[in-house]
Design an enzyme around this catalytic site. Structure first.
Site, PDB file in Angstrom:
ATOM      1  N   ARG A 162       5.552   1.098   2.802  1.00  0.00           N
ATOM      2  CA  ARG A 162       6.923   1.526   2.531  1.00  0.00           C
ATOM      3  C   ARG A 162       7.433   0.730   1.335  1.00  0.00           C
ATOM      4  NH1 ARG A 162       6.308   0.672   8.048  1.00  0.00           N
ATOM      5  NH2 ARG A 162       6.521   2.535   9.359  1.00  0.00           N
ATOM      6  N   LYS A 187       8.501  -2.279   9.809  1.00  0.00           N
ATOM      7  CA  LYS A 187       9.644  -2.067  10.705  1.00  0.00           C
ATOM      8  C   LYS A 187       9.450  -2.855  12.003  1.00  0.00           C
ATOM      9  CE  LYS A 187      11.054   2.580   9.261  1.00  0.00           C
ATOM     10  NZ  LYS A 187      11.211   3.979   9.715  1.00  0.00           N
ATOM     11  N   HIS A 259       8.188   6.954  -1.329  1.00  0.00           N
ATOM     12  CA  HIS A 259       7.586   7.253  -0.029  1.00  0.00           C
ATOM     13  C   HIS A 259       6.524   8.344  -0.140  1.00  0.00           C
ATOM     14  CE1 HIS A 259       8.060   6.066   4.164  1.00  0.00           C
ATOM     15  NE2 HIS A 259       7.783   7.314   4.508  1.00  0.00           N
ATOM     16  N   ARG A 262       3.115   7.036   0.084  1.00  0.00           N
ATOM     17  CA  ARG A 262       2.695   6.760   1.470  1.00  0.00           C
ATOM     18  C   ARG A 262       2.151   8.020   2.121  1.00  0.00           C
ATOM     19  NH1 ARG A 262       3.545   3.175   5.726  1.00  0.00           N
ATOM     20  NH2 ARG A 262       4.217   4.046   7.717  1.00  0.00           N
ATOM     21  N   TYR A 294       0.165  14.225   9.498  1.00  0.00           N
ATOM     22  CA  TYR A 294      -0.580  14.312   8.245  1.00  0.00           C
ATOM     23  C   TYR A 294      -1.841  15.145   8.418  1.00  0.00           C
ATOM     24  CZ  TYR A 294       2.594  10.641   6.786  1.00  0.00           C
ATOM     25  OH  TYR A 294       3.723   9.936   6.484  1.00  0.00           O
TER      26      TYR A 294
END
Length: 334
Positions: A162, A187, A259, A262, A294
């Site tokens: 991130r 996170k 992002h 990512r 994904y």
């Protein structure tokens, strides 16, 4: 003598005692909750034609919260996800208050019953390899700024980090020798190790040789030696994408942000046949369901699966119900 309203003291206790001391919430979470309360109090004060300092706890009702959520979506044009995050911050406070002020427990319960809103789940938009290469080719690496930007974007693509995780990376978090890797803090203060390609290690080493940094200071900084901000990276990236569109026109149809790299990392790992649990660990996802998005979105993987179908697996004759004229005739009469 009129008793003072408990709201200011409760709000202070919520942040300092509950969020910091008891929950040990991250600085990011605390700032997010703080911003929510700034918006909410200003909104209620404007509706009631009072100053924020004059608001009382009894005026912060479920109807005000509902109106605030509607304001976020309709006037500020916030996404449903942002709306739900704001609601979570308010519900957390009133859940805290319900255990301390029994006199307004019913008011708190009404707010706690306000539901979160379901949002549509979109397939992640990721960059193709040619699009990534076109963007990475744009920074002028002869300048320090261009070299920094090229190293940062390459690092994002390699690690799948991130943007804030990448901007927080210090030299001491990187292992430059054999089995090169980087230690990222994501996170929820979760820590993970990501492997680094030799090309990425070379870029980072060259950048540090040109602009040395202390072991505990961020690598990606501006001209004044201050850590880059996410908004600054987005601004620079937009310029590079604008130039890259001339090489790869398909970028014109995509909203490219930091992002996006990512997403590209995850999708390209899926296409390369990397196990989905490894990708989950690579990206630091809490749930495997997030990583599975994904796999579902990767068109190359689906195309290859389709190509692997044997011709013999395809039905050579129509199913029986299509061959039975009487059944078809009966269906036509319905």
């Amino acid at each position: 003598m009129k008793q003072a309203d408990p709201f200011p003291g409760l709000l202070r206790a919520f942040f300092y005692e509950w969020m910091v001391e008891q929950r040990n919430a991250s600085a990011h979470t605390i700032r997010s909750y703080r911003d929510t309360w700034r918006l909410f109090l200003r909104f209620v004060a404007q509706r009631r034609r009072r100053t924020v300092a004059q608001l009382t706890l009894g005026e912060l009702t479920a109807s005000e919260v509902s109106a605030f959520l509607q304001y976020l979506e309709q006037e500020r044009h916030d996404s449903i996800g942002t709306r739900n995050c704001r609601l979570a911050a308010l519900r957390s406070f009133f859940g805290f208050v319900a255990g301390r002020e029994l006199a307004i427990a019913a008011q708190c319960t009404e707010i706690l019953r306000i539901p979160t809103k379901r949002a549509p789940i979109h397939a992640p938009c990721y960059l193709d390899s040619s699009e990534v290469e076109a963007i990475l080719a744009q920074p002028d690496r002869s300048t320090l700024e261009g070299q920094r930007d090229h190293a940062l974007l390459s690092f994002l693509y390699n690690s799948g980090a991130r943007i804030q995780e990448a901007l927080n990376v210090c030299p001491q978090a990187i292992r430059f020798d054999t089995a090169a890797c980087v230690r990222l803090y994501g996170k929820g203060r979760k820590e993970r190790l990501c492997p680094l390609w030799p090309e990425t290690v070379s870029l980072l080493r060259s950048l540090l040789q040109r602009r040395p940094r202390p072991d505990d200071e961020p690598i990606f900084v501006n001209r004044y030696g201050v850590r880059l901000g996410a908004s600054g990276v987005r601004f620079k990236l937009a310029k590079y994408v604008k130039e890259a569109v001339k090489i790869v026109p398909s970028l014109r149809l995509k909203h490219v942000t930091p992002h996006s790299f990512r997403h590209a990392t995850a999708s390209h790992l899926v296409a390369a046949g990397v196990d989905i649990t490894v990708i989950r660990s690579w990206l630091g996802h809490v749930s495997l369901d997030t990583t599975n998005h994904y796999a579902e979105a990767n068109l190359d993987t689906k195309r290859k699966a389709l190509e692997r179908l044997e011709a013999s697996s395809k039905a050579s004759r129509p199913p029986r119900w299509k061959r039975d004229a009487s059944v078809l005739a009966w269906l036509d009469t319905l």
